[in-house]
Design an enzyme around this catalytic site. Structure first.
Site, PDB file in Angstrom:
ATOM      1  N   THR A 122       0.821  -1.216   0.000  1.00  0.00           N
ATOM      2  CA  THR A 122       0.000   0.000   0.000  1.00  0.00           C
ATOM      3  C   THR A 122       0.854   1.267   0.000  1.00  0.00           C
ATOM      4  OG1 THR A 122      -1.531   1.303   1.360  1.00  0.00           O
ATOM      5  CG2 THR A 122      -0.141  -0.237   2.527  1.00  0.00           C
ATOM      6  N   TYR A 146      -1.731   0.212   9.956  1.00  0.00           N
ATOM      7  CA  TYR A 146      -2.015  -0.501   8.698  1.00  0.00           C
ATOM      8  C   TYR A 146      -0.793  -0.428   7.779  1.00  0.00           C
ATOM      9  CZ  TYR A 146      -3.743  -1.117   3.956  1.00  0.00           C
ATOM     10  OH  TYR A 146      -3.883  -1.496   2.649  1.00  0.00           O
TER      11      TYR A 146
END
Ligand code: UDP
Length: 338
Positions: A122, A146
């Site tokens: 990501t 995350y």
């Protein structure tokens, strides 16, 4: 059959949003996508292009069974928790699921002789960008658990290449959006937290206003700017990454984005055009963990993978998302995919 002859690709999270689109792309390219999903976030109805193994990637005994039965030649690893806000509230859950369970999966892959691994990473691994658009050389200093959990897996992958010869490609997505143009699958989270589906839900008559998380950022209109990338283009990149590994390509990381930033208000305005409905909004506080601007430079993926995103226009991304939304029957509006 030996692992080398297999057309099976293990797709963790294949019942989820991006994973299911990758399964469709794999099947279209004559692979057999074997979905491994624990159905915490996935949907059985999204598993349409290959076998399904209901299993948790943290369960080594089940993983051994799955690897033995299907003899996959590669793993595409999508299964993860992927909400910035939730990761700020419960980091332990993110590190356990995204890091510890990925390690279990990788050790199983190693022990079953799998040498090719494509990983969903990501843009959240970069943190607050110092330069925009972001290239792969940008320093990775994540500002939420995350992003940190994904960065840790990227690091583990490098070590598994050096020590075990597992070659991997980490694909750093910017904001996945839109739906399969055939509307066979689309974005479906419960609860939904992503901007585009929430904007579309807010377009229904009598719906609650869309909450804008802060309009005091240093961006042109004060709202956060993101690089929205069509999920079918992401799926295509996974296939290209797999082919590169098959051709002997080395371990690497690639950004997947369109290189154009759209603010939350840009998305709302475009959605009003696509749906033909006014979208009520109210501005609330910033969401902790959000970077003001995340826009990617995907030159490397274009050059080295031959990736050519075919659905880069925000209006098209929203049209397919709207088509899927209507098809799900979430309201009484009519489908209008262009
Ligand atoms: N966002 C928002 N309201 C919402 C959901 C998201 O303003 O109800 C904003 C969020 O702060 C971010 C952008 O929309 O700047 C995209 O958020 P999303 O959760 O879709 O993806 P993320 O960027 O977190 O991966």
């Amino acid at each position: 059959m030996s692992v080398g002859d297999s057309r099976a690709v293990l797709v963790t999270g294949g019942a989820g949003y991006i994973g299911s689109h990758a399964c469709k792309a794999l099947a279209q390219a004559d692979y057999i996508p074997v979905t491994v999903d624990n159905f915490v976030n996935g949907f059985e109805s999204a598993v349409r292009w290959g076998p399904l193994e209901c299993a948790d990637i943290g369960d080594r005994v089940r993983l051994d069974e799955v690897f033995r039965v299907h003899q996959p030649v590669a793993v595409m690893h999508f299964a993860a928790y992927a909400y910035v806000g939730e990761s700020m509230k419960d980091p332990g859950n993110y590190y356990r699921n995204n890091v510890v369970n990925s390690l279990t999966l990788l050790e199983a892959a190693r022990d079953h002789g799998v040498k090719r691994f494509v990983f969903s990473s990501t843009c959240n691994t970069y943190g607050v960008p110092r330069v925009t658009p972001i290239t792969e050389e940008h320093v990775q200093l994540p500002i939420n658990p995350y992003g940190a959990s994904k960065l840790m897996v990227e690091r583990i992958l490098r070590d598994f290449d050096s020590s075990h010869g597992i070659r991997s490609i980490s694909l750093r997505y910017f904001n996945a959006a839109g739906a399969d143009p055939d509307l066979e699958i689309g974005e479906d989270h419960d609860p939904e937290t992503h901007l585009i589906p929430l904007v579309l839900m807010a377009s229904a008559v009598g719906a609650k206003p869309l909450e804008i998380y802060g309009d005091d950022y240093e961006t042109p209109d004060g709202t956060c700017v993101r690089d929205y990338i069509h999920v079918t283009d992401l799926a295509a990149a996974h296939l290209l990454a797999l082919k590169r590994l098959e051709q002997g390509g080395e371990s690497n990381a690639y950004n997947l984005g369109n290189g154009s930033g759209f603010s939350v208000r840009d998305v709302i305005r475009t959605a009003e055009g696509v749906t033909g409905h006014a979208i009520p909004v109210r501005t609330i506080a910033r969401r902790p963990g959000d970077a003001p601007i995340l826009v990617g430079d995907a030159t490397k993926a274009r050059h080295e993978l031959g990736w050519r995103p075919g659905h880069a226009e925000l209006s098209y991304i929203l049209e397919t998302a709207w088509g899927w939304h209507c098809r799900q029957g979430r309201d009484d509006l009519k489908t209008s995919v262009g």
